[in-house]
Design an enzyme around this catalytic site. Structure first.
Site, mmCIF file in Angstrom:
data_model
loop_
_atom_site.group_PDB
_atom_site.id
_atom_site.type_symbol
_atom_site.label_atom_id
_atom_site.label_comp_id
_atom_site.label_asym_id
_atom_site.label_seq_id
_atom_site.Cartn_x
_atom_site.Cartn_y
_atom_site.Cartn_z
ATOM 1 N N LYS A 84 -36.036 22.960 39.882
ATOM 2 C CA LYS A 84 -34.696 23.548 39.823
ATOM 3 C C LYS A 84 -34.704 24.947 39.207
ATOM 4 O O LYS A 84 -34.002 25.846 39.664
ATOM 5 C CB LYS A 84 -33.749 22.625 39.068
ATOM 6 C CG LYS A 84 -33.413 21.366 39.835
ATOM 7 C CD LYS A 84 -32.354 20.541 39.157
ATOM 8 C CE LYS A 84 -32.010 19.323 40.018
ATOM 9 N NZ LYS A 84 -31.501 19.718 41.343
ATOM 10 N N GLY A 85 -35.501 25.135 38.156
ATOM 11 C CA GLY A 85 -35.552 26.453 37.539
ATOM 12 C C GLY A 85 -36.191 27.486 38.445
ATOM 13 O O GLY A 85 -35.640 28.572 38.676
ATOM 14 N N ASN A 91 -22.144 19.118 41.074
ATOM 15 C CA ASN A 91 -21.721 18.639 42.386
ATOM 16 C C ASN A 91 -20.747 17.484 42.189
ATOM 17 O O ASN A 91 -20.393 17.144 41.052
ATOM 18 C CB ASN A 91 -22.922 18.261 43.258
ATOM 19 C CG ASN A 91 -23.754 17.104 42.683
ATOM 20 O OD1 ASN A 91 -23.259 16.299 41.887
ATOM 21 N ND2 ASN A 91 -25.008 17.033 43.092
ATOM 22 N N THR A 134 -19.588 21.977 43.471
ATOM 23 C CA THR A 134 -20.065 22.157 44.837
ATOM 24 C C THR A 134 -19.762 20.898 45.644
ATOM 25 O O THR A 134 -19.896 19.775 45.148
ATOM 26 C CB THR A 134 -21.566 22.471 44.868
ATOM 27 O OG1 THR A 134 -22.298 21.416 44.224
ATOM 28 C CG2 THR A 134 -21.851 23.787 44.154
ATOM 29 N N ASP A 140 -32.409 20.496 56.220
ATOM 30 C CA ASP A 140 -32.971 19.980 54.971
ATOM 31 C C ASP A 140 -32.131 20.531 53.817
ATOM 32 O O ASP A 140 -32.056 21.734 53.625
ATOM 33 C CB ASP A 140 -34.430 20.419 54.836
ATOM 34 C CG ASP A 140 -35.113 19.883 53.578
ATOM 35 O OD1 ASP A 140 -34.453 19.171 52.800
ATOM 36 O OD2 ASP A 140 -36.302 20.186 53.379
ATOM 37 N N THR A 161 -32.695 20.049 50.642
ATOM 38 C CA THR A 161 -33.470 20.201 49.407
ATOM 39 C C THR A 161 -33.279 21.599 48.815
ATOM 40 O O THR A 161 -33.479 22.597 49.490
ATOM 41 C CB THR A 161 -34.965 19.966 49.680
ATOM 42 O OG1 THR A 161 -35.153 18.688 50.280
ATOM 43 C CG2 THR A 161 -35.765 20.035 48.385
ATOM 44 N N ASP A 218 -29.670 24.560 43.985
ATOM 45 C CA ASP A 218 -30.370 25.593 43.210
ATOM 46 C C ASP A 218 -30.142 26.969 43.828
ATOM 47 O O ASP A 218 -30.013 27.970 43.103
ATOM 48 C CB ASP A 218 -31.861 25.289 43.161
ATOM 49 C CG ASP A 218 -32.155 23.887 42.658
ATOM 50 O OD1 ASP A 218 -31.377 23.390 41.813
ATOM 51 O OD2 ASP A 218 -33.146 23.286 43.093
#
Length: 289
Positions: free
Chosen positions: A41-42, A182, A210, A236, A238, A242
């Protein structure tokens, strides 16, 4: 080294397997070929910001292994400063990801080196010149909370992406300029039937929820604003959250108001889901325009 946007968070190698469906408990399901890509995530947030032209640095940790070198290469290639990316004795974090044909994913994270990031790593020089600090929760909570306190005390704008969902102290929530969640994370904080506008009752000065294909909801003391998303075909999802976080921080550091920043971030996230992977899917500023 000074950066306008400082990301405090994780760096992982993503091992992505396409599947027709996710296995149930005790069940074996055959998937497609594994794809290795840089993630976390970072690191994702930092790369998304870097691709958009932000002056951005990542504070995190990786192992002395091929995965750590992959992440450093991806970050540097996106223009992210890695002066504060530590190399530690633990292995680089790994995310095991399954992706179904509708683009939805399930993720299991082995934190590895990310767990070695400590409050002592949040030194004064790390925050010099920073305008926006953006954090997520794949690193130890004491480190996150310490970073929030130090940044807020210096008048730096603080954005926290509450992912994966975790309980934070009232002091930390009250120091946030923007709480980013989210729908699932909002329900975790408030209960499934609660009005997301009640997020401000927890202490942050503003919140952004979100909503996937529906866009986002910006909540401020003056009211709430719906931000629609461009309609796209998801390949996707994924790393889409982020991408949103990185784009939001980039726009805020450039002087945009929160609604304008969320509008741009929604476009970035929408474009990212049309391509496979996390970091490889993030658009440049030129592509966005």
């Amino acid at each position: 080294m000074c950066a306008a946007v400082l990301v405090v968070g994780s760096a992982n190698a993503d091992l992505v397997v396409p599947v027709d469906r996710r296995p149930s408990g005790g069940e074996t399901v055959l998937g497609g070929d594994t794809v290795l890509s840089p993630g976390g995530k970072g690191a994702n947030t930092a790369v998304a910001a870097g691709r958009l032209g932000a002056d951005v640095a990542l504070l995190g940790a990786v192992g002395d292994d091929p995965y750590g070198r992959l992440l450093r290469q991806s970050l540097s290639g996106a223009g992210v400063a890695t002066d504060h990316l530590r190399t530690v004795e633990r292995p680089t974090g790994i995310a095991y990801i399954t992706v179904t044909p509708d683009g939805e994913n399930s993720i299991l994270v082995s934190p590895g080196a990310n767990s070695a990031l400590t409050p002592a790593d949040i030194t004064d020089d790390v925050l010099d010149g920073v305008q926006v600090v953006v954090l997520s929760l794949e690193v130890p909570l004491p480190t996150v909370e310490h970073a929030v306190r130090k940044a807020a005390a210096r008048g730096i704008r603080v954005v926290l992406n509450l992912s994966p969902a975790a309980k934070l102290s009232a002091e930390t929530l009250g120091a946030l300029d923007v709480l980013l969640v989210n729908e699932h994370e909002a329900a975790y904080l408030l209960g499934s039937a609660a009005d997301p506008r009640k997020l401000l009752d927890l202490g942050p000065r503003a919140a952004v929820v979100t909503l996937g294909a529906k866009g986002a909801l910006v909540i401020t003391p003056d009211g709430s604003t719906d931000v629609p998303s461009p309609q796209v075909t998801a390949v996707d999802t994924t790393g889409a959250g982020d991408a949103f976080a990185g784009a939001l921080a980039t726009a805020l550091a450039a002087g945009a108001d929160l609604v304008a920043a969320a509008t741009r971030a929604t476009r970035v996230a929408a474009l990212s889901v049309t391509r496979p992977g996390a970091q490889p899917s993030y658009p440049s500023a030129a592509e966005l325009e």
